[in-house]
Design an enzyme around this catalytic site. Sequence first.
Site, short mmCIF file in Angstrom:
data_model
loop_
_atom_site.label_atom_id
_atom_site.label_comp_id
_atom_site.label_asym_id
_atom_site.label_seq_id
_atom_site.Cartn_x
_atom_site.Cartn_y
_atom_site.Cartn_z
N LYS A 78 0.83 -1.20 0.00
CA LYS A 78 0.00 0.00 0.00
C LYS A 78 0.86 1.25 0.00
O LYS A 78 0.56 2.22 -0.69
CB LYS A 78 -0.92 0.01 1.23
CG LYS A 78 -2.08 -0.96 1.11
CD LYS A 78 -3.11 -0.71 2.18
CE LYS A 78 -4.27 -1.67 2.06
NZ LYS A 78 -5.19 -1.62 3.18
N LYS A 128 -4.80 -9.66 -7.32
CA LYS A 128 -6.07 -10.02 -6.66
C LYS A 128 -7.10 -8.92 -6.89
O LYS A 128 -6.73 -7.75 -7.11
CB LYS A 128 -5.85 -10.25 -5.16
CG LYS A 128 -5.52 -9.01 -4.39
CD LYS A 128 -5.71 -9.16 -2.89
CE LYS A 128 -5.41 -7.80 -2.27
NZ LYS A 128 -5.67 -7.63 -0.90
N LYS A 163 -10.22 -3.55 -3.55
CA LYS A 163 -10.86 -2.23 -3.51
C LYS A 163 -9.87 -1.14 -3.88
O LYS A 163 -10.18 -0.19 -4.57
CB LYS A 163 -11.35 -1.92 -2.07
CG LYS A 163 -12.59 -2.64 -1.69
CD LYS A 163 -13.00 -2.30 -0.27
CE LYS A 163 -12.40 -3.28 0.73
NZ LYS A 163 -13.15 -3.44 1.97
P1 TYM Z 1 -10.91 -6.07 3.75
O1 TYM Z 1 -12.03 -5.12 4.06
O2 TYM Z 1 -9.84 -5.63 2.84
O3 TYM Z 1 -11.51 -7.40 3.13
C1 TYM Z 1 -12.56 -8.09 3.76
C2 TYM Z 1 -12.34 -9.58 3.60
O4 TYM Z 1 -12.31 -9.94 2.21
C3 TYM Z 1 -11.14 -10.71 1.93
N1 TYM Z 1 -10.72 -10.44 0.55
C4 TYM Z 1 -10.57 -11.37 -0.40
N2 TYM Z 1 -10.74 -12.70 -0.39
C5 TYM Z 1 -10.50 -13.35 -1.55
N3 TYM Z 1 -10.12 -12.75 -2.70
C6 TYM Z 1 -9.94 -11.42 -2.76
N4 TYM Z 1 -9.58 -10.83 -3.88
C7 TYM Z 1 -10.16 -10.66 -1.57
N5 TYM Z 1 -10.08 -9.35 -1.26
C8 TYM Z 1 -10.42 -9.22 0.04
C9 TYM Z 1 -10.13 -10.22 2.95
O5 TYM Z 1 -9.11 -11.17 3.15
C10 TYM Z 1 -10.99 -10.03 4.18
O6 TYM Z 1 -11.18 -11.25 4.86
N6 TYM Z 1 -7.75 -6.22 7.59
C11 TYM Z 1 -9.05 -6.67 7.14
C12 TYM Z 1 -10.20 -6.16 8.03
C13 TYM Z 1 -10.02 -6.48 9.47
C14 TYM Z 1 -10.10 -7.78 10.04
C15 TYM Z 1 -9.92 -7.59 11.45
C16 TYM Z 1 -10.32 -9.06 9.52
C17 TYM Z 1 -9.79 -5.60 10.47
N7 TYM Z 1 -9.72 -6.25 11.69
C18 TYM Z 1 -9.92 -8.68 12.32
C19 TYM Z 1 -10.33 -10.14 10.40
C20 TYM Z 1 -10.13 -9.94 11.79
C21 TYM Z 1 -9.28 -6.12 5.74
O7 TYM Z 1 -8.61 -5.24 5.30
O8 TYM Z 1 -10.33 -6.63 5.11
#
Ligand code: TYM
Length: 363
Positions: free
Chosen positions: A138, A221, A224
């Site tokens: 990032k 991948k 967003k």
């Molecule tokens: P975030 O908001 O980026 O994504 C939410 C969830 O979607 C999964 N994901 C994917 N899975 C498969 N293929 C993809 N292309 C793809 N893009 C996103 C992410 O792995 C995620 O599970 N850091 C986390 C949010 C968070 C969190 C937590 C998660 C904050 N605290 C505690 C678990 C436990 C995040 O950025 O998710």
Amino acid sequence: MSSATDTSTGAVNEGRAGARPDTRTTRPRVLSLVQPTADSLHLGNYLGALRQWVPMQDDHDAFYGVADLHALTVEQDPKQLRQRTLRSAAQLIAAGIDPEKSTIFCQSHVPEHTQLAWILSCLTGFGQANRMTQFKDKAARGLGDQASVGLFTYPVLMAADILIYRADRVPVGEDQRQHLELTRDLAARFNHRYGRTFVVPEPHIVASVGRIADLADPVGKMSKSASSPAGIIELLDEPKINIKKIKSAVTDSDREIRFDVDQKPGVANLLTILSALSGTPVETLVESFAGKGYGDLKGAVADAVAETGGAFRERALGLIEERTELEAILAAGAERAREIASAVVAEVYDKVGLLPPAQGRSR
Ligand code: TYM
């Protein structure tokens, strides 16, 4: 250990319990959050994470929510962030998370997360934090020296989100694996230094859908922050927009439909999506497309996305209008979450040697 996931089956699981406050005694706990950084969740979020959350709420004490504090690690428009937080909560419910079964909450409503994050940040080596590849990616993507300290310590707050509930399992996509490893390290380090306090959580990552690729650049991948609009299926977009994107998905100059992530990443991604949405194994799909072309495969993917996405979109757009209802769900979730989180923070503060404020002795 199941072949599809690397999640442990070691935690207690003795079936469904009755009243929710006691469920922890009989069921393992699951926790996961999404960031409210877009108007719509994308297909990667749905297949990689949310789809796993739904069945887990039936045999786990489930905590699901919206990581609005994490969203602040990059600049946000305040009004838009509030809207997206509610939209994200609506989408969790539209995906099948049931407020009667799961605790649905907003991260900033439980201030204990940031209290624990400070303690954990004092246990995290600078070098270890510096090895987190998501920060590097990032920061490299245009932020450079402008990347915030919050973005750097993001995984520590994530560790606090998980450890504060003593979650046994964390269903996420593959991109979160390294953050989960840090979380496990921090739990073990704290326990070693101060005595058994935290559960060392298991990642629950379904290998087949852990990394849904970008449609326009299938080596990357779906993301967003990184995908171009053509590469990302936003679930709240008009179905015709998504159909067009799928029909324009990058494949290869070959004509053969087979599953080969290295040689044919675009086709493999389409097969993965279709398999996940239809419940048909990839091999069966490959057989069924023998002699057919990429247009047929894309057509089938577009139909499957339109079917799942259509129902999801309708539910989510309806719920987004129910602001009072959504706020009430989040308030109830925060209350239950805080009951647990405040007791854990009190225990942690005591263990690390912080002096408790004396009760009723202020002058
Ligand atoms: P975030 O908001 O980026 O994504 C939410 C969830 O979607 C999964 N994901 C994917 N899975 C498969 N293929 C993809 N292309 C793809 N893009 C996103 C992410 O792995 C995620 O599970 N850091 C986390 C949010 C968070 C969190 C937590 C998660 C904050 N605290 C505690 C678990 C436990 C995040 O950025 O998710």
